[in-house]
Design an enzyme around this catalytic site. Structure first.
Site, PDB file in Angstrom:
ATOM      1  N   GLU A 405       0.806  -1.219   0.000  1.00  0.00           N
ATOM      2  CA  GLU A 405       0.000   0.000   0.000  1.00  0.00           C
ATOM      3  C   GLU A 405       0.840   1.271   0.000  1.00  0.00           C
ATOM      4  OE1 GLU A 405      -2.612  -3.292   1.321  1.00  0.00           O
ATOM      5  OE2 GLU A 405      -0.587  -2.654   1.864  1.00  0.00           O
ATOM      6  N   HIS A 472     -11.360  -5.937   8.837  1.00  0.00           N
ATOM      7  CA  HIS A 472     -12.058  -5.712   7.565  1.00  0.00           C
ATOM      8  C   HIS A 472     -13.352  -4.918   7.768  1.00  0.00           C
ATOM      9  CE1 HIS A 472      -9.478  -9.199   6.744  1.00  0.00           C
ATOM     10  NE2 HIS A 472      -9.549  -8.883   5.473  1.00  0.00           N
TER      11      HIS A 472
END
Length: 666
Positions: A405, A472
């Site tokens: 990322e 998540h």
């Protein structure tokens, strides 16, 4: 310093003519003389800090002279020779170091923490690693535009231990990017010697692990640096690919001047002092009758005059007078929103379809828009938002990425520097923590620091209610609403999502675009089929009432609507904020002044969330209108759990109705 007039470095001039050799010498001499002057000014208190590159000039000068002027270079603290070889007027450098307006950061950042598009230099930030990913992005733009440019990026042996370094090398290798990674191995990371930093013979060996060519060069030998870089740069232009170079050199002064060098053994200082790149090259040129003493004296006199003249110009420049309006206006690049009206032709689609459609139409509208993320190409992303995009736009514009990322967000910044747009998909908003640094320290601050915008949108699938657990399901918008320079968008409906995404991509500033996963396939709405946009910073008033103001966003909007449908007697204003930065404070204040009561609902846990700031603003701006304390409703102060019973207990949804009735009864 040398103890004799004979060079201890073995130079091989190869086919270089005398003029080039003299130019290499003059370009090393200039930063050395500037540094010597700066050290005097530092002791006099006329500059605040200095990171000396004395003894390392051959690397900066050799690399810069080997590249074309249109090639981007991303230097670091000790690369003054990059700036001087690119012929930046000295008074601008001196103004920068004195915090004057003619510098590159208007007094907002110091030393070499700046960039300049005029000279194709992109300055560092103190968090060293992200610039490696930025270099990837600039090189990617060169590849996509077929400009035949090479990008060179510097780091030290210390910075090569950071994760960003490894991520950037991997991305560059996988994508065959024309970027040359330059490690200045100067012996120490502040006071930490190399044997405590890494456990391999040469840092260049790391290139093998990433499938790229790697070389070890004598960083004090200007001829070796220049000729090898020249050859490699020409090769990379013919066959785009990354290359890793480790330059062996030494830092002859402290990490910064206040640090000193007492931790360095004297015999090591003496050894490297004898390898001084400037003194040795001077001795070589004199020995070969390429440089005469009179020429040398003339060069020094000319440079000294230039230094003194430009210093005086910087001294004569007025001190910056603080102006709050100017400071605030420079946080973001100006963006003139131009309304594109929605047409009457609509279809009922889900939130996820609206985002996909909006993204696709933005790709059609902006030829320079690149989408990057994990599994977004043939697979279409884990939520299938980019399904079919590869077939229409190709893999050059719809790019699968490794799991990295930080490097990819850095690459998005690099694309922006090169004049392109980027959308980065976080597979889940939770994973943005792995790319947090480049967002809050690079994207957010670049325009304020040196007027470089970050034309980047980061898509953030977020939220609970889907049984996905602590990694998540987070709603982490408050991490970013706190950071000046970022914009934060959080739609609750398909119509808003499509229009706001269009504007987020049009906007040249960095935008975090939150998409609630539980709403993806559960919320449907009539949405115009053609391209349209909506302004950022405008809340939507979904219901009008006089008893209470309900202020919320995201899934909270639907929780509030369910509660009001269940309790039709509650006479409420319902505001869907839609964007959290910029925030529609006008709509909030007008509503609360009318109703006298305010309840703020967020899915995030309570402490430090956006509701806290809105509550504080209401107490400051609307206190005399309030008939009850401002009420905040949020989720539990725990990580979000996985099991449905625990998740239901965690979420604010189950607390809202009772809190609303309690407020009304106050």
């Amino acid at each position: 310093m040398l103890t004799s007039s004979k060079s201890v470095i073995a130079y091989d001039k190869k086919n270089l003519d005398d003029a080039t050799l003299v130019s290499l010498y003059k370009n090393m001499l200039k930063p050395r003389m500037i540094e010597e002057k700066m050290l005097i000014l530092l002791r006099q208190g006329k500059i605040s800090k200095w990171f000396s590159g004395i003894g390392q000039e051959a690397i900066s000068v050799g690399v810069t002279m080997a590249l074309n002027k249109e090639d981007y270079i991303l230097p670091m603290h000790r690369n003054l020779g990059v700036f001087t070889t690119r012929e930046i007027p000295l008074y601008r450098l001196f103004s920068q170091w004195q915090g004057k307006m003619n510098g590159f950061t208007k007094g907002r950042d110091r030393s070499f923490h700046f960039g300049t598009q005029e000279f194709n230099i992109v300055g560092m930030i103190s968090h060293l690693g992200p610039q490696m990913g930025v270099a990837d992005g600039i090189a990617l733009a060169s590849l996509l535009k077929n400009t035949n440019q090479v990008t060179a990026v510097f780091t030290g042996e210390g910075g090569s231990s950071e994760g960003d370094f490894h991520e950037a090398l991997n991305v560059a290798s996988v994508w065959s990017l024309p970027v040359i990674f330059c490690i200045e191995n100067n012996g120490y990371g502040l006071s930490t010697p190399t044997n405590e930093q890494y456990n391999c013979k040469d840092l260049a060996d790391r290139g093998k692990g990433y499938g790229m060519e790697a070389f070890v060069l004598d960083g004090n030998n200007i001829v070796e640096v220049y000729t090898k870089m020249l050859k490699l740069a020409e090769s990379v232009r013919r066959q785009p690919r990354p290359i890793l170079i480790e330059f062996k050199t030494f830092r002859m002064r402290g990490h910064e001047e206040a640090s000193g060098t007492k931790y360095v053994p004297q015999d090591l200082m003496d050894e490297w002092g004898a390898k001084d790149p400037l003194e040795n090259f001077r001795a070589f040129l004199r020995e070969k009758n390429i440089l005469t003493e009179s020429q040398d004296v003339e060069f020094k006199a000319s440079i000294l005059k230039e230094i003194n003249d430009h210093l005086q110009q910087a001294y004569n420049e007025a001190a910056i007078i603080p102006d709050a309006t100017i400071e605030l206006n420079d946080v973001y690049q100006d963006f003139e929103y131009q309304q594109i009206e929605a047409v009457d032709d609509t279809e009922e689609i889900r939130l996820i379809d609206a985002i996909s459609q909006g993204l696709k139409q933005a790709m059609e509208k902006h030829d320079d828009l690149i989408i990057m993320g994990q599994d977004i190409a043939e697979y279409g992303g884990v939520f299938k938002i980019t399904e079919g995009f590869v077939e229409q736009f190709g893999k050059a514009r719809v790019r699968n990425t490794p799991i990295c990322e930080s490097a990819i967000i850095g690459a998005a910044m690099g694309l922006s520097i090169a004049g392109m747009k980027a959308v980065v998909e976080m597979q889940f908003a939770d994973f943005v923590s792995s790319g947090f640094n480049p967002i809050v320290n690079y994207l957010a601050k670049s325009h304020y620091r040196w007027a470089q915008n970050a034309d980047v949108v980061i898509r953030m699938p977020c939220g609970g209610g889907v049984g996905a657990g602590p990694f998540h399901s987070q709603t982490n918008e408050a991490w970013f609403t706190k950071t000046p320079g970022l914009k934060v968008v959080y739609p609750a409906f398909p119509y808003d999502a499509k229009g706001l995404l269009a504007t987020a991509i049009e906007d040249p500033n960095p935008v975090l675009f939150f998409e609630h996963k539980a709403l993806y396939r559960s919320i449907r709405q009539q949405v115009p089929t053609a391209y349209y946009n909506l302004p950022l910073g405008k809340a939507a008033q979904l219901k009008t009432g006089n008893a209470v103001s309900i202020i919320t966003y995201g899934a909270g909007v639907h929780w509030a609507l369910e509660t009001l449908e269940k309790n039709p007697d509650i006479d409420a204003d319902l505001l869907d904020l839609r964007t959290l930065q910029p925030l529609d404070t006008v709509a909030i204040f007008e509503s609360v002044k009318k109703t006298g009561r305010a309840i703020i609902l967020q899915e995030d846990s309570l402490f430090g969330g956006i509701a806290s700031d809105i509550s504080a603003m209401l107490m400051e701006q609307c206190f005399e209108y309030l008939d009850a304390p401002v009420k905040r409703v949020a989720s539990m102060e725990t990580p979000i759990p996985f099991m449905s019973q625990l998740e239901d207990q965690y979420l604010a949804k189950g607390k809202f109705e009772a809190a609303l009735k309690t407020l009304l009864a106050y």
